[in-house]
Design a protein around this motif. Structure first.
Motif, PDB file in Angstrom:
ATOM      1  N   VAL A  58       0.782  -0.798   0.086  1.00  0.00           N
ATOM      2  CA  VAL A  58       0.011  -0.170   0.142  1.00  0.00           C
ATOM      3  C   VAL A  58       1.320   0.858  -0.096  1.00  0.00           C
ATOM      4  CG1 VAL A  58      -1.820   1.532   1.583  1.00  0.00           C
ATOM      5  CG2 VAL A  58      -1.617  -0.803   1.742  1.00  0.00           C
ATOM      6  N   ALA A  59       1.729   1.641   1.072  1.00  0.00           N
ATOM      7  CA  ALA A  59       2.725   2.467   1.135  1.00  0.00           C
ATOM      8  C   ALA A  59       3.705   2.415   2.036  1.00  0.00           C
ATOM      9  CB  ALA A  59       1.881   3.822   1.313  1.00  0.00           C
ATOM     10  N   ALA A  60       5.118   3.234   2.107  1.00  0.00           N
ATOM     11  CA  ALA A  60       5.926   2.890   2.709  1.00  0.00           C
ATOM     12  C   ALA A  60       6.537   4.729   2.647  1.00  0.00           C
ATOM     13  CB  ALA A  60       7.134   2.497   1.499  1.00  0.00           C
ATOM     14  N   ILE A  61       7.231   4.367   4.408  1.00  0.00           N
ATOM     15  CA  ILE A  61       7.956   5.693   4.191  1.00  0.00           C
ATOM     16  C   ILE A  61       9.204   5.382   4.911  1.00  0.00           C
ATOM     17  CG2 ILE A  61       7.073   6.021   6.600  1.00  0.00           C
ATOM     18  CD1 ILE A  61       6.344   8.955   6.220  1.00  0.00           C
ATOM     19  N   GLY A  62      10.175   6.098   4.844  1.00  0.00           N
ATOM     20  CA  GLY A  62      11.620   6.352   4.843  1.00  0.00           C
ATOM     21  C   GLY A  62      11.377   7.100   6.543  1.00  0.00           C
ATOM     22  N   TRP A  63      11.845   6.592   7.722  1.00  0.00           N
ATOM     23  CA  TRP A  63      11.561   6.994   8.946  1.00  0.00           C
ATOM     24  C   TRP A  63      12.819   7.919   9.240  1.00  0.00           C
ATOM     25  CZ3 TRP A  63       8.331   5.586  12.003  1.00  0.00           C
ATOM     26  CH2 TRP A  63       8.694   5.855  13.541  1.00  0.00           C
ATOM     27  N   SER A  64      14.029   7.917   8.917  1.00  0.00           N
ATOM     28  CA  SER A  64      14.816   9.340   9.161  1.00  0.00           C
ATOM     29  C   SER A  64      14.425  10.160   7.995  1.00  0.00           C
ATOM     30  CB  SER A  64      16.277   9.313   8.420  1.00  0.00           C
ATOM     31  OG  SER A  64      16.947  10.441   8.731  1.00  0.00           O
ATOM     32  N   GLY A  65      14.106  10.396   7.283  1.00  0.00           N
ATOM     33  CA  GLY A  65      13.983  11.641   5.687  1.00  0.00           C
ATOM     34  C   GLY A  65      12.801  11.473   5.772  1.00  0.00           C
ATOM     35  N   GLY A  66      11.284  10.047   5.572  1.00  0.00           N
ATOM     36  CA  GLY A  66      10.116  10.591   5.289  1.00  0.00           C
ATOM     37  C   GLY A  66       9.864  10.683   4.407  1.00  0.00           C
ATOM     38  N   ALA A  67      10.820   9.989   3.135  1.00  0.00           N
ATOM     39  CA  ALA A  67      10.203   9.498   1.864  1.00  0.00           C
ATOM     40  C   ALA A  67       9.347   8.906   1.436  1.00  0.00           C
ATOM     41  CB  ALA A  67      11.722   9.524   1.115  1.00  0.00           C
ATOM     42  N   THR A  68       8.123   8.920   0.761  1.00  0.00           N
ATOM     43  CA  THR A  68       7.015   8.041   1.066  1.00  0.00           C
ATOM     44  C   THR A  68       7.086   7.746  -0.556  1.00  0.00           C
ATOM     45  OG1 THR A  68       5.543   9.902   0.003  1.00  0.00           O
ATOM     46  CG2 THR A  68       5.664   9.684   2.577  1.00  0.00           C
ATOM     47  N   TYR A  69       6.297   6.668  -0.218  1.00  0.00           N
ATOM     48  CA  TYR A  69       5.795   5.224  -1.913  1.00  0.00           C
ATOM     49  C   TYR A  69       4.772   5.167  -1.835  1.00  0.00           C
ATOM     50  CZ  TYR A  69      10.937   5.938  -1.242  1.00  0.00           C
ATOM     51  OH  TYR A  69      12.432   6.198  -0.939  1.00  0.00           O
ATOM     52  N   TYR A  70       4.412   4.827  -3.083  1.00  0.00           N
ATOM     53  CA  TYR A  70       2.195   4.310  -2.811  1.00  0.00           C
ATOM     54  C   TYR A  70       2.272   3.573  -4.179  1.00  0.00           C
ATOM     55  CZ  TYR A  70       2.090   8.569   0.610  1.00  0.00           C
ATOM     56  OH  TYR A  70       1.741   9.252   1.192  1.00  0.00           O
ATOM     57  N   ALA A  71       1.318   3.085  -3.899  1.00  0.00           N
ATOM     58  CA  ALA A  71       0.987   1.682  -4.506  1.00  0.00           C
ATOM     59  C   ALA A  71       0.275   2.631  -5.706  1.00  0.00           C
ATOM     60  CB  ALA A  71      -0.295   0.517  -4.481  1.00  0.00           C
ATOM     61  N   ASP A  72      -0.039   2.418  -7.079  1.00  0.00           N
ATOM     62  CA  ASP A  72      -0.967   3.424  -7.735  1.00  0.00           C
ATOM     63  C   ASP A  72      -2.433   3.428  -7.837  1.00  0.00           C
ATOM     64  OD1 ASP A  72       1.240   2.104 -10.774  1.00  0.00           O
ATOM     65  OD2 ASP A  72       1.237   3.786  -9.286  1.00  0.00           O
ATOM     66  N   SER A  73      -2.821   2.295  -6.759  1.00  0.00           N
ATOM     67  CA  SER A  73      -4.250   1.548  -6.587  1.00  0.00           C
ATOM     68  C   SER A  73      -4.522   3.111  -5.460  1.00  0.00           C
ATOM     69  CB  SER A  73      -4.779   0.470  -5.963  1.00  0.00           C
ATOM     70  OG  SER A  73      -3.455   0.392  -5.000  1.00  0.00           O
ATOM     71  N   VAL A  74      -3.456   3.503  -4.710  1.00  0.00           N
ATOM     72  CA  VAL A  74      -3.926   4.669  -3.654  1.00  0.00           C
ATOM     73  C   VAL A  74      -3.398   5.282  -3.750  1.00  0.00           C
ATOM     74  CG1 VAL A  74      -4.163   2.331  -2.299  1.00  0.00           C
ATOM     75  CG2 VAL A  74      -2.188   4.054  -2.010  1.00  0.00           C
ATOM     76  N   LYS A  75      -2.478   6.059  -4.639  1.00  0.00           N
ATOM     77  CA  LYS A  75      -2.118   7.235  -5.002  1.00  0.00           C
ATOM     78  C   LYS A  75      -2.966   8.153  -4.989  1.00  0.00           C
ATOM     79  CE  LYS A  75       2.311   6.193  -7.324  1.00  0.00           C
ATOM     80  NZ  LYS A  75       3.199   6.541  -8.438  1.00  0.00           N
ATOM     81  N   GLY A  76      -3.195   9.615  -4.215  1.00  0.00           N
ATOM     82  CA  GLY A  76      -3.994  10.337  -4.563  1.00  0.00           C
ATOM     83  C   GLY A  76      -5.242  10.724  -3.613  1.00  0.00           C
ATOM     84  N   ARG A  77      -4.899   9.510  -2.729  1.00  0.00           N
ATOM     85  CA  ARG A  77      -6.453   9.088  -1.346  1.00  0.00           C
ATOM     86  C   ARG A  77      -5.654   8.449  -0.353  1.00  0.00           C
ATOM     87  NH1 ARG A  77      -9.027   4.552  -2.334  1.00  0.00           N
ATOM     88  NH2 ARG A  77      -8.165   3.417  -2.946  1.00  0.00           N
ATOM     89  N   PHE A  78      -4.274   7.799  -0.270  1.00  0.00           N
ATOM     90  CA  PHE A  78      -3.856   7.242   1.002  1.00  0.00           C
ATOM     91  C   PHE A  78      -2.784   8.201   1.223  1.00  0.00           C
ATOM     92  CE2 PHE A  78      -5.891   2.636   1.338  1.00  0.00           C
ATOM     93  CZ  PHE A  78      -6.688   3.258   1.272  1.00  0.00           C
ATOM     94  N   THR A  79      -2.463   8.873   2.486  1.00  0.00           N
ATOM     95  CA  THR A  79      -1.553   9.423   2.686  1.00  0.00           C
ATOM     96  C   THR A  79      -0.860   8.906   4.180  1.00  0.00           C
ATOM     97  OG1 THR A  79      -2.470  11.729   2.253  1.00  0.00           O
ATOM     98  CG2 THR A  79      -0.116  11.893   3.925  1.00  0.00           C
TER      99      THR A  79
END
Length: 126
Positions: free
Chosen positions: A48-69
Motif C-alpha cells: 500500500v505505502a511505505a515511508i523512510g523513517w529518517s528522511g520521510g520519503a514516501t512511496y505509494y501503490a498506484d491504486s491508492v495514490k492521491g487517496r492515501f497518505t
C-alpha cells in the motif's frame, strides 16, 4: 526485536475516511522504514505505502495514490495511514510492517520486511 500494533480500523461507507495507526516498541532505533500492506480474503498481500523513517520519503501503490497518505511521528514511534475517498475494493486486513534496512526490496517486490503487526480490519461498503 520490534513489536508493532495497529489500530484505527473499522467500517465506513464509500467515499468515507479512516486513519490507521501503528505503534512500534522495542528496538525501534534500528528501523529505517515502515510500510502498510493489505490483504483481502482469497487475494495476495498487496503493498500500500511505505515511508523512510529518517528522511520521510514516501512511496505509494498506484491504486491508492492521491487517496492515501502515509506519515510518521518519530517521537511517538508511530506511523499513520490516512485513507480518504475509500472504495469497497479497499476492504481488507491492513498490516503494518517495519524494515531494519532500506533496500530496493523495501519499496518493490518482494517487499521484504523484518517485522509485522497483527493487522486491523477495514471494511468499506457501497
Amino acid at each position: 526485536q520490534v513489536q508493532l500494533v495497529e489500530s484505527g480500523g473499522g467500517s465506513v461507507q464509500a467515499v468515507g475516511s479512516l486513519r490507521l495507526s501503528c505503534s512500534a516498541s522495542g528496538r525501534t532505533f534500528s528501523v529505517e522504514a515502515m510500510g502498510w500492506f493489505r490483504q483481502a480474503p482469497g487475494k495476495d498481500r498487496e503493498f500500500v505505502a511505505a515511508i523512510g523513517w529518517s528522511g520521510g520519503a514516501t512511496y505509494y501503490a498506484d491504486s491508492v495514490k492521491g487517496r492515501f497518505t502515509i506519515s510518521r511521528d518519530k517521537d511517538k514511534n508511530t506511523v499513520y495511514l490516512q485513507m480518504n475517498s475509500l472504495k469497497p475494493e479497499d476492504t481488507a486486513a491492513y498490516f503494518c510492517a517495519a524494515d531494519r534496512v532500506i533496500t530496493t526490496k523495501t519499496i518493490s517486490p518482494p517487499y521484504e520486511y523484518d517485522y509485522w503487526g497483527q493487522g486491523t480490519q477495514v471494511s468499506v461498503s457501497s
